[in-house]
Design a protein around this motif. Structure first.
Motif, mmCIF file in Angstrom:
data_model
loop_
_atom_site.group_PDB
_atom_site.id
_atom_site.type_symbol
_atom_site.label_atom_id
_atom_site.label_comp_id
_atom_site.label_asym_id
_atom_site.label_seq_id
_atom_site.Cartn_x
_atom_site.Cartn_y
_atom_site.Cartn_z
ATOM 1 N N GLY A 34 4.958 -5.595 -7.243
ATOM 2 C CA GLY A 34 6.100 -6.485 -6.993
ATOM 3 C C GLY A 34 6.139 -7.624 -7.996
ATOM 4 O O GLY A 34 7.196 -8.042 -8.463
ATOM 5 N N GLY A 35 4.959 -8.160 -8.305
ATOM 6 C CA GLY A 35 4.861 -9.222 -9.303
ATOM 7 C C GLY A 35 5.210 -10.603 -8.802
ATOM 8 O O GLY A 35 5.252 -11.559 -9.585
ATOM 9 N N ILE A 55 3.093 -0.204 -12.156
ATOM 10 C CA ILE A 55 2.929 1.021 -11.355
ATOM 11 C C ILE A 55 4.171 1.360 -10.531
ATOM 12 O O ILE A 55 4.139 2.287 -9.715
ATOM 13 C CB ILE A 55 1.708 0.906 -10.417
ATOM 14 C CG1 ILE A 55 1.923 -0.202 -9.375
ATOM 15 C CG2 ILE A 55 0.436 0.675 -11.222
ATOM 16 C CD1 ILE A 55 0.873 -0.214 -8.272
ATOM 17 N N LYS A 56 5.273 0.642 -10.749
ATOM 18 C CA LYS A 56 6.465 0.893 -9.930
ATOM 19 C C LYS A 56 7.038 2.284 -10.141
ATOM 20 O O LYS A 56 7.776 2.790 -9.296
ATOM 21 C CB LYS A 56 7.530 -0.171 -10.217
ATOM 22 C CG LYS A 56 7.134 -1.575 -9.766
ATOM 23 C CD LYS A 56 8.305 -2.532 -9.805
ATOM 24 C CE LYS A 56 8.781 -2.806 -11.215
ATOM 25 N NZ LYS A 56 7.766 -3.549 -12.017
ATOM 26 N N ALA A 75 0.846 2.027 -2.142
ATOM 27 C CA ALA A 75 0.661 0.729 -2.787
ATOM 28 C C ALA A 75 1.950 0.142 -3.330
ATOM 29 O O ALA A 75 2.021 -1.061 -3.604
ATOM 30 C CB ALA A 75 -0.373 0.848 -3.903
ATOM 31 N N GLY A 76 2.972 0.965 -3.485
ATOM 32 C CA GLY A 76 4.246 0.465 -3.990
ATOM 33 C C GLY A 76 5.251 0.109 -2.910
ATOM 34 O O GLY A 76 6.374 -0.317 -3.216
ATOM 35 N N ALA A 111 8.054 -7.875 -3.097
ATOM 36 C CA ALA A 111 6.619 -7.956 -2.822
ATOM 37 C C ALA A 111 6.126 -6.737 -2.056
ATOM 38 O O ALA A 111 6.769 -6.263 -1.121
ATOM 39 C CB ALA A 111 6.319 -9.228 -2.019
ATOM 40 N N THR A 112 4.946 -6.246 -2.431
ATOM 41 C CA THR A 112 4.355 -5.094 -1.767
ATOM 42 C C THR A 112 3.273 -5.524 -0.781
ATOM 43 O O THR A 112 2.643 -6.580 -0.950
ATOM 44 C CB THR A 112 3.725 -4.130 -2.788
ATOM 45 O OG1 THR A 112 2.637 -4.801 -3.456
ATOM 46 C CG2 THR A 112 4.751 -3.661 -3.805
ATOM 47 N N LEU A 113 3.057 -4.688 0.223
ATOM 48 C CA LEU A 113 1.988 -4.953 1.181
ATOM 49 C C LEU A 113 0.634 -4.952 0.476
ATOM 50 O O LEU A 113 -0.208 -5.830 0.719
ATOM 51 C CB LEU A 113 2.009 -3.896 2.289
ATOM 52 C CG LEU A 113 0.881 -3.968 3.318
ATOM 53 C CD1 LEU A 113 0.916 -5.285 4.076
ATOM 54 C CD2 LEU A 113 0.961 -2.783 4.285
#
Length: 295
Positions: A34-35, A55-56, A75-76, A111-113
């Motif tokens: 997400g960054g 990695i998106k 993860a994404g 944002a990713t978990l």
């Protein structure tokens, strides 16, 4: 604020590509999902990577799957995906509830978990739900794969058990076989985008077992095992809850900062524990409650 240093950028299509680059660059590389945290760290020179590994584009990491009683979150997967998941809302309610309290809609759309737990800030909202559900983190490097229980994941503020050559692949949660209910309560200074002053996750099962976790009240999120042991097998009454509240002081170590005093955090952790226990128990009995994580 402009970025003050140069770095290389590589968008990968597989986890193998990502871990091969990590094997080469080690802690000089950063994973970009997400960054939302990383870009701020780079702008403020808290992070100075030589390489960003995006990695998106790894499609397998963007999935939420539920099979044979196990939830797997790639993860994404972003927080908005979790909010929109009926499976998570139905079976892992505390995680669904916590996702809706993270920052703003704009941030949740990025944002990713997995990125949230990798940031490992003491106030992260996702930690208490993941802890009460005994989540495990699936990671890999160029040679092997391993799993890390969420209770072992956070080792210090902004530091995790993830090694510099490893990437998070997914987070797995096994649904308990017995009937359960869960909830997450967050204390913020105002409604809207704010970090937790206190966060508490609770899971209650029909056989009177309780799982409790706090965030924002210590250097890392914690499972409240002493409270869990005290409550095990007991019906929730005013008296048992009062006794459980006394044990809170043995479980957490809040500090005073710009957002709250340690005394206020301690008192509100006790109040929120009571509310979370009562709400989770009500949900278990089939009652509908008003969902309001921020008080």
């Amino acid at each position: 604020m402009p970025i003050s240093h140069e770095f290389d950028y590589k968008k990968v299509k597989t986890t193998d590509e990502a871990v091969d680059l990590l094997a080469k660059y080690g802690d000089k590389a950063k994973i970009l999902a997400g960054g939302t945290d990383l870009t701020v760290q780079i702008k403020e020179d808290f992070a100075t990577p030589e390489l960003l590994i995006d990695i998106k584009g790894i499609l397998d990491l963007n999935k939420i799957e539920f099979s044979d009683g196990v939830l797997k979150i790639g993860a994404g997967v972003i927080f908005s995906d979790i909010e929109e998941s009926e499976i998570i809302k139905e079976k892992f309610y505390a995680l669904w509830e916590a996702a809706g309290t993270v920052a703003s809609v704009g941030v949740r759309n990025r944002a990713t978990l997995s990125g949230n737990i990798c940031s490992a800030v003491p106030s992260l909202d996702s930690a208490p739900p993941l802890m009460v559900f005994d989540a495990v983190i699936n990671v890999k490097n160029a040679i092997t794969e391993r799993t890390i229980p969420i209770v072992d994941w956070f080792v210090a503020p902004k530091k995790t058990a993830l090694k510099s050559d490893e990437i998070v692949v997914s987070i797995s949660i096994k649904l308990p076989e017995e009937k359960i209910a869960s909830c997450y309560k967050k204390l913020g200074r105002y409604r809207g985008e704010d970090l937790a002053q206190v966060g508490v996750g609770v899971l209650v099962s029909e056989n009177k077992e309780y799982k409790i976790s706090f965030c924002a009240v210590g250097p890392v999120p914690v499972r409240a095992t002493k409270i869990e042991d005290f409550l095990k097998g007991k019906n929730l009454t005013n008296e048992t809850i009062k006794e459980a509240q006394k044990i809170v002081e043995q479980e957490i170590t809040p500090i005073t900062d710009i957002r709250a005093s340690k005394e206020y955090r301690m008192q509100m952790a006790k109040v929120m524990l009571e509310r979370a226990l009562n709400d989770a128990t009500a949900i278990l009995s089939g009652k509908e409650i008003k969902t309001e994580a921020i008080i």
